[in-house]
Design an enzyme around this catalytic site. Structure first.
Site, PDB file in Angstrom:
ATOM      1  N   ASP A  82      31.613  42.760  47.478  1.00 51.75           N
ATOM      2  CA  ASP A  82      32.351  41.639  48.325  1.00 51.75           C
ATOM      3  C   ASP A  82      33.819  42.268  48.814  1.00 51.75           C
ATOM      4  OD1 ASP A  82      33.697  41.634  46.003  1.00 51.75           O
ATOM      5  OD2 ASP A  82      32.983  39.389  45.387  1.00 51.75           O
ATOM      6  N   ASP A 111      34.273  29.354  38.033  1.00 50.65           N
ATOM      7  CA  ASP A 111      33.261  28.138  38.518  1.00 50.65           C
ATOM      8  C   ASP A 111      31.671  28.602  38.557  1.00 50.65           C
ATOM      9  OD1 ASP A 111      33.345  29.900  40.506  1.00 50.65           O
ATOM     10  OD2 ASP A 111      34.209  28.594  42.149  1.00 50.65           O
ATOM     11  N   HIS A 139      30.720  31.697  40.057  1.00 54.65           N
ATOM     12  CA  HIS A 139      30.516  32.429  41.058  1.00 54.65           C
ATOM     13  C   HIS A 139      30.117  33.795  40.772  1.00 54.65           C
ATOM     14  CE1 HIS A 139      34.892  33.162  41.809  1.00 54.65           C
ATOM     15  NE2 HIS A 139      34.347  34.164  41.705  1.00 54.65           N
ATOM     16  N   GLU A 150      29.847  30.647  45.875  1.00 55.87           N
ATOM     17  CA  GLU A 150      30.647  29.644  45.324  1.00 55.87           C
ATOM     18  C   GLU A 150      29.720  28.601  45.048  1.00 55.87           C
ATOM     19  OE1 GLU A 150      33.425  29.872  44.064  1.00 55.87           O
ATOM     20  OE2 GLU A 150      34.905  30.688  45.664  1.00 55.87           O
TER      21      GLU A 150
HETATM   22  C1  GLP Z   1      36.339  37.140  41.921  1.00 59.14           C
HETATM   23  C2  GLP Z   1      35.338  38.018  42.470  1.00 59.14           C
HETATM   24  C3  GLP Z   1      34.175  38.228  41.618  1.00 59.14           C
HETATM   25  C4  GLP Z   1      34.671  38.546  40.138  1.00 59.14           C
HETATM   26  C5  GLP Z   1      34.981  37.217  39.600  1.00 59.14           C
HETATM   27  C6  GLP Z   1      35.791  37.107  38.479  1.00 59.14           C
HETATM   28  O1  GLP Z   1      36.738  36.183  42.710  1.00 59.14           O
HETATM   29  N1  GLP Z   1      34.896  37.632  43.783  1.00 59.14           N
HETATM   30  O2  GLP Z   1      33.666  39.472  42.203  1.00 59.14           O
HETATM   31  O3  GLP Z   1      33.665  38.963  39.560  1.00 59.14           O
HETATM   32  O4  GLP Z   1      36.037  36.626  40.465  1.00 59.14           O
HETATM   33  O5  GLP Z   1      36.815  37.822  38.510  1.00 59.14           O
HETATM   34  P1  GLP Z   1      37.673  38.317  37.031  1.00 59.14           P
HETATM   35  O6  GLP Z   1      37.008  39.547  36.491  1.00 59.14           O
HETATM   36  O7  GLP Z   1      39.080  38.711  37.508  1.00 59.14           O
HETATM   37  O8  GLP Z   1      37.730  36.968  36.151  1.00 59.14           O
END
Ligand code: GLP
Length: 242
Positions: A67, A136, A138, A143
Site C-alpha cells: 500500500d 481494527d 485491517h 478496512e
Molecule cells: C497500517 C498499514 C498496514 C499495517 C498496519 C499496522 O495502517 N496500512 O499495512 O500493517 O496499519 O501498522 P503497525 O505495524 O504500525 O501497527
C-alpha cells in the site's frame, strides 16, 4: 495456519526475518510482497544485518508493496516509498527497477489502481507476502466493511486507522485520508503469507482474526482460508489466546 509465539518484539522480528531469509535463499528471484508500519521495522533490521554479514543476496529479488498513502510523494518521510528506502532498499543490493509500490502522487486514482493491479499480475504471483495487522483488523488498507475487496483500490482510511497512524505525523490533519492498497483478492493470491503481530493492544483483534467468524468486518479473518499462512506473534499479542 501456523502460529509461532515469540517472547517479545525482538524475537518476533528475528523469527519472521528468518522465514523471509530462507525464502530468499531457497529462491533467489522470489517475488516478495512487503509491508510497512512499526511491526516490520525490526524484521527489516535483521535482513539488513544478515545482508551485511554476506548471508543474503537481493540482486534478483522483486518486490511489490502492499500500500501507499495517496497524496504523499517519495520525498515525504511518511510515504511508504520513503519508509522502504529508509528501512530496507537503500541498505541492500536490490535492483530498484525490481521494486514496486503504488504511486502516491497519481492524480487519477482509478488509473493508478488499474496500473498497480497490472503490475502485480505481471509478476506471476507473489511468493511470500508479509503483513502487519491494523488495530481494527485491517490488512494493507482493507478496512472493515461490507465486502472483501478483490483488486487494488483507493481506500478511505477508517477513523481508527487515522487515530492509530497519527503518531507518525506532526498532527492528525496531516494523515492522508486515502491510500492505494492491494485488495484482499491480491493478498489471498500470494503463495505464502507471513503475518507479524506485536503488543497487548492487538491481542483482542488478533484473537478475532485467528478464531472468530470470517467476515469483512474483520478483514484479516479471511486469512483463516489461506492454505499457507504463518503468524509470528509476540506473547503480549497472543495473551488472550491461552
Ligand atoms: C497500517 C498499514 C498496514 C499495517 C498496519 C499496522 O495502517 N496500512 O499495512 O500493517 O496499519 O501498522 P503497525 O505495524 O504500525 O501497527
Amino acid at each position: 495456519m501456523k502460529i509461532i509465539k515469540a517472547a517479545d518484539y525482538n524475537e518476533m522480528s528475528k523469527k519472521a526475518a528468518a522465514i523471509i531469509a530462507s525464502q530468499i535463499t531457497l529462491k533467489p528471484d522470489s517475488v516478495l510482497g512487503l509491508a510497512t508500519g512499526s511491526s516490520p521495522v525490526g524484521l527489516y533490521k535483521n535482513l539488513v544485518q544478515w545482508y551485511n554479514e554476506g548471508l543474503l543476496d537481493f540482486s534478483q529479488i522483486k518486490t511489490v508493496n502492499l500500500d501507499e498513502y495517496h497524496g504523499l510523494d517519495h520525498t515525504n518521510e511518511q510515504s511508504y516509498f520513503y519508509f522502504m528506502q529508509d528501512n530496507l532498499f537503500s541498505h541492500v543490493n536490490i535492483n530498484m527497477e525490481n521494486v514496486n509500490l503504488p504511486d502516491g502522487t497519481a492524480e487519477d486514482g482509478d488509473k493508478e489502481c488499474a496500473r498497480y493491479n497490472a503490475v502485480i499480475q505481471s509478476m506471476g504471483g507473489v511468493d511470500l507476502q508479509l503483513l502487519g495487522l491494523g488495530h481494527d483488523g485491517h490488512i494493507g488498507f482493507n478496512e472493515p466493511g461490507p465486502i472483501f475487496t478483490k483488486g487494488v483500490q483507493r481506500a478511505k482510511l477508517a477513523e481508527t486507522t487515522i487515530q492509530a497512524n497519527k503518531r507518525f505525523f506532526e498532527s492528525e490533519d496531516q494523515v492522508p485520508r486515502y491510500a492505494f492498497s492491494m485488495g484482499i483478492g491480491n493478498i489471498m493470491a500470494a503463495k505464502k503469507i507471513l503475518v507479524i503481530v506485536s503488543g497487548a493492544e492487538k491481542a483482542k483483534i488478533l484473537k478475532e482474526v485467528l478464531t472468530g467468524d470470517i467476515t469483512p468486518e474483520v478483514p484479516g479473518s479471511i486469512l483463516q482460508y489461506h492454505p499457507d499462512v504463518t503468524f509470528v506473534c509476540d506473547a503480549d499479542a497472543l495473551s488472550l489466546m491461552e
